[in-house]
Design a protein around this motif. Structure first.
Motif, PDB file in Angstrom:
ATOM      1  N   GLU A 133      14.983  77.512  26.660  1.00 26.44           N
ATOM      2  CA  GLU A 133      16.217  76.711  26.505  1.00 26.44           C
ATOM      3  C   GLU A 133      16.146  75.792  25.330  1.00 26.44           C
ATOM      4  O   GLU A 133      14.947  75.336  25.017  1.00 26.44           O
ATOM      5  CB  GLU A 133      16.007  76.081  27.947  1.00 26.44           C
ATOM      6  N   ALA A 134      17.221  75.496  24.724  1.00 28.61           N
ATOM      7  CA  ALA A 134      16.966  74.748  23.547  1.00 28.61           C
ATOM      8  C   ALA A 134      18.014  73.675  23.810  1.00 28.61           C
ATOM      9  O   ALA A 134      19.164  73.802  24.297  1.00 28.61           O
ATOM     10  CB  ALA A 134      17.623  75.524  22.463  1.00 28.61           C
ATOM     11  N   THR A 135      17.741  72.586  23.241  1.00 26.96           N
ATOM     12  CA  THR A 135      18.465  71.443  23.347  1.00 26.96           C
ATOM     13  C   THR A 135      18.416  70.690  21.886  1.00 26.96           C
ATOM     14  O   THR A 135      17.438  70.886  21.344  1.00 26.96           O
ATOM     15  CB  THR A 135      17.925  70.372  24.553  1.00 26.96           C
ATOM     16  N   TRP A 136      19.457  69.683  21.712  1.00 24.80           N
ATOM     17  CA  TRP A 136      19.262  68.846  20.558  1.00 24.80           C
ATOM     18  C   TRP A 136      19.393  67.385  21.130  1.00 24.80           C
ATOM     19  O   TRP A 136      20.162  67.303  22.115  1.00 24.80           O
ATOM     20  CB  TRP A 136      20.310  69.033  19.422  1.00 24.80           C
ATOM     21  N   ARG A 137      19.115  66.519  20.269  1.00 26.49           N
ATOM     22  CA  ARG A 137      19.259  65.117  20.772  1.00 26.49           C
ATOM     23  C   ARG A 137      19.228  64.097  19.447  1.00 26.49           C
ATOM     24  O   ARG A 137      18.976  64.507  18.077  1.00 26.49           O
ATOM     25  CB  ARG A 137      17.722  64.567  21.390  1.00 26.49           C
ATOM     26  N   LEU A 138      19.481  62.989  19.486  1.00 23.28           N
ATOM     27  CA  LEU A 138      19.252  61.987  18.446  1.00 23.28           C
ATOM     28  C   LEU A 138      17.954  61.288  18.528  1.00 23.28           C
ATOM     29  O   LEU A 138      17.473  60.815  19.643  1.00 23.28           O
ATOM     30  CB  LEU A 138      20.571  60.733  18.909  1.00 23.28           C
ATOM     31  N   SER A 139      17.324  61.582  17.419  1.00 18.37           N
ATOM     32  CA  SER A 139      15.671  61.414  17.518  1.00 18.37           C
ATOM     33  C   SER A 139      15.297  60.192  16.531  1.00 18.37           C
ATOM     34  O   SER A 139      14.353  59.758  17.094  1.00 18.37           O
ATOM     35  CB  SER A 139      14.957  62.560  16.666  1.00 18.37           C
ATOM     36  N   LYS A 140      16.288  59.588  15.728  1.00 25.17           N
ATOM     37  CA  LYS A 140      16.040  58.535  15.069  1.00 25.17           C
ATOM     38  C   LYS A 140      17.316  57.710  14.737  1.00 25.17           C
ATOM     39  O   LYS A 140      18.175  58.351  14.351  1.00 25.17           O
ATOM     40  CB  LYS A 140      14.873  58.574  13.846  1.00 25.17           C
ATOM     41  N   VAL A 141      17.055  56.301  14.648  1.00 20.42           N
ATOM     42  CA  VAL A 141      18.420  55.520  14.055  1.00 20.42           C
ATOM     43  C   VAL A 141      17.486  54.368  13.190  1.00 20.42           C
ATOM     44  O   VAL A 141      16.697  53.761  13.583  1.00 20.42           O
ATOM     45  CB  VAL A 141      19.056  54.887  15.408  1.00 20.42           C
ATOM     46  N   GLN A 142      18.323  54.297  12.093  1.00 16.87           N
ATOM     47  CA  GLN A 142      17.671  53.220  11.210  1.00 16.87           C
ATOM     48  C   GLN A 142      19.075  52.356  10.653  1.00 16.87           C
ATOM     49  O   GLN A 142      19.728  53.163  10.270  1.00 16.87           O
ATOM     50  CB  GLN A 142      16.950  53.900   9.923  1.00 16.87           C
ATOM     51  N   PHE A 143      18.912  50.971  10.778  1.00 14.28           N
ATOM     52  CA  PHE A 143      19.977  50.343  10.550  1.00 14.28           C
ATOM     53  C   PHE A 143      19.655  49.315   9.177  1.00 14.28           C
ATOM     54  O   PHE A 143      18.514  48.432   9.662  1.00 14.28           O
ATOM     55  CB  PHE A 143      20.629  49.773  11.571  1.00 14.28           C
ATOM     56  N   VAL A 144      20.234  49.249   8.248  1.00 15.35           N
ATOM     57  CA  VAL A 144      19.624  48.446   7.238  1.00 15.35           C
ATOM     58  C   VAL A 144      21.011  47.434   7.070  1.00 15.35           C
ATOM     59  O   VAL A 144      22.165  47.714   6.794  1.00 15.35           O
ATOM     60  CB  VAL A 144      19.760  49.146   5.744  1.00 15.35           C
ATOM     61  N   TYR A 145      20.584  46.085   6.974  1.00 14.45           N
ATOM     62  CA  TYR A 145      21.708  45.028   6.885  1.00 14.45           C
ATOM     63  C   TYR A 145      21.132  43.795   5.870  1.00 14.45           C
ATOM     64  O   TYR A 145      20.055  43.757   5.761  1.00 14.45           O
ATOM     65  CB  TYR A 145      21.790  44.318   8.397  1.00 14.45           C
ATOM     66  N   ASP A 146      22.128  43.240   5.200  1.00 12.09           N
ATOM     67  CA  ASP A 146      21.760  42.304   4.411  1.00 12.09           C
ATOM     68  C   ASP A 146      22.364  41.012   4.953  1.00 12.09           C
ATOM     69  O   ASP A 146      23.572  40.495   5.082  1.00 12.09           O
ATOM     70  CB  ASP A 146      22.682  42.541   3.136  1.00 12.09           C
ATOM     71  N   SER A 147      21.261  40.007   5.645  1.00  9.43           N
ATOM     72  CA  SER A 147      21.701  38.698   6.091  1.00  9.43           C
ATOM     73  C   SER A 147      22.190  37.461   5.183  1.00  9.43           C
ATOM     74  O   SER A 147      22.704  36.586   5.625  1.00  9.43           O
ATOM     75  CB  SER A 147      20.543  38.051   7.003  1.00  9.43           C
ATOM     76  N   SER A 148      22.200  38.074   3.858  1.00  7.09           N
ATOM     77  CA  SER A 148      22.809  37.140   2.811  1.00  7.09           C
ATOM     78  C   SER A 148      24.470  37.434   2.664  1.00  7.09           C
ATOM     79  O   SER A 148      25.232  36.770   2.020  1.00  7.09           O
ATOM     80  CB  SER A 148      22.103  37.404   1.505  1.00  7.09           C
ATOM     81  N   GLU A 149      25.003  38.532   3.390  1.00  3.99           N
ATOM     82  CA  GLU A 149      26.389  38.788   3.360  1.00  3.99           C
ATOM     83  C   GLU A 149      26.923  37.782   4.125  1.00  3.99           C
ATOM     84  O   GLU A 149      26.643  37.414   5.353  1.00  3.99           O
ATOM     85  CB  GLU A 149      26.518  40.110   3.988  1.00  3.99           C
ATOM     86  N   LYS A 150      28.110  37.134   3.657  1.00  6.15           N
ATOM     87  CA  LYS A 150      28.784  35.910   4.209  1.00  6.15           C
ATOM     88  C   LYS A 150      29.606  35.882   5.469  1.00  6.15           C
ATOM     89  O   LYS A 150      29.929  35.222   6.075  1.00  6.15           O
ATOM     90  CB  LYS A 150      29.314  34.917   3.226  1.00  6.15           C
ATOM     91  N   THR A 151      30.043  37.284   5.586  1.00  4.02           N
ATOM     92  CA  THR A 151      31.203  37.398   6.531  1.00  4.02           C
ATOM     93  C   THR A 151      30.647  37.569   7.826  1.00  4.02           C
ATOM     94  O   THR A 151      31.358  36.777   8.825  1.00  4.02           O
ATOM     95  CB  THR A 151      31.991  39.047   6.162  1.00  4.02           C
ATOM     96  N   HIS A 152      29.542  38.003   7.982  1.00  2.00           N
ATOM     97  CA  HIS A 152      29.164  38.014   9.492  1.00  2.00           C
ATOM     98  C   HIS A 152      27.376  36.923   9.620  1.00  2.00           C
ATOM     99  O   HIS A 152      27.416  36.582  10.761  1.00  2.00           O
ATOM    100  CB  HIS A 152      28.498  39.441   9.691  1.00  2.00           C
ATOM    101  N   PHE A 153      27.236  36.791   8.478  1.00  2.00           N
ATOM    102  CA  PHE A 153      25.652  35.558   8.502  1.00  2.00           C
ATOM    103  C   PHE A 153      26.425  34.578   8.060  1.00  2.00           C
ATOM    104  O   PHE A 153      26.877  34.375   6.710  1.00  2.00           O
ATOM    105  CB  PHE A 153      24.772  36.400   8.042  1.00  2.00           C
TER     106      PHE A 153
END
Length: 280
Positions: A133-153
């Motif tokens: 039996e074979a399955t697939w999955r989401l194995s890793k998530v990486q989120f890079v953000y810039d907190s010097s960006e003024k719209t959200h921070f």
């Protein structure tokens, strides 16, 4: 230069050419990506397609947002207080990707690359009582953000690039050959390089297939998430119960009508003996 030296030199040149060809082929494959968010009726949802050798190998439709805590100075400029930025994946984002037999990858960039999302998918097999039996999955998530960006921070103390990663992730588990679909919200916790900060990733309106796509630009059969199945059952259960109740009422009325008709046709034997003289 003897023949052996020439042979070694020719082999080295061939190896370099093969490496360059492999690198160029990989770059070309990664460039075969499309953002089709304009085809979505949901203004919050993006549609990404990765194609290799002219064939779709990964498709992803989803909406995503990130709850990012960050520190700002309090009014006394001595204490720190924590604020929260809500960063949504915007339509028209830049996309990269690659496909493999057992591993696939999707990368998305937006707001001039101030934010980027990388999603890694893995396919694996196992032996069960029913066979392989074979399955697939989401194995890793990486989120890079810039907190010097003024719209959200706003005035972040540790302004700059930060990376948030998942830890031992196994999400969106789906049988091989099928696509994953889930309208309900799903949360994934990410550990940020900004000390003691946990970023929350929220996925919703998801439809993803990173392997085994048979038709170009067409998802395979859907594997629905458990939450959606429960909600669908909750929606249909009252209808099913109403139909069963109506069926029971109809059957009861039919049986009553037949019984009443049969008893009405029977000869009534008088119980009072004085009525026997009228019989004959």
């Amino acid at each position: 230069m003897d023949l052996r030296g020439r042979a070694v030199l020719s082999f080295n040149r061939l190896r370099v050419l093969l490496m360059l060809f492999h690198t160029m082929a990989r770059i070309t494959a990664e460039q075969e990506v499309e953002n089709l968010s304009g085809l979505s009726t949901n203004p919050e949802k993006d549609i990404f397609v990765v194609r290799e050798n002219g064939t779709t190998c990964l498709m992803a439709e989803f909406a995503a947002k990130f709850i990012v805590p960050y520190d700002v100075w309090a009014s006394n400029y001595v204490d720190l207080i924590t604020e929260q930025a809500e960063v949504s994946l915007t339509r028209g984002a830049e996309v990269k990707g690659r496909c493999g037999h057992n591993e696939s990858e999707l990368q998305v960039f937006w707001v001039d690359r101030a934010y980027s999302l990388k999603m890694l998918f893995a396919k694996e097999g196992r032996n069960t009582s029913k066979g392989p039996e074979a399955t697939w999955r989401l194995s890793k998530v990486q989120f890079v953000y810039d907190s010097s960006e003024k719209t959200h921070f706003k005035d972040a103390v540790t302004a700059g690039k930060h990376t948030a990663n998942s830890h031992r992730l196994s999400a969106l588990v789906t049988p091989a050959g099928k696509s994953y679909e889930c309208q309900a919200q799903q949360t994934i916790s990410l550990t940020s390089s900004d000390p003691q900060k946990t970023v929350t990733m929220i996925l919703y309106a998801v439809h993803i297939q990173p392997f085994d796509i048979i038709s170009d630009f067409v998802f395979s059969e859907e594997h629905k998430c458990q939450v959606d199945e429960q909600e669908q059952l909750e929606e249909t259960l009252p209808l099913i119960l109403g139909l069963i109740l109506g069926f029971v009422i109809v059957i009861t009325l039919v049986i009553y009508h037949i019984h009443h008709k049969m008893t009405a046709n029977q000869v009534q034997i008088p119980r009072d003996r004085s009525q026997y003289k009228h019989m004959g």
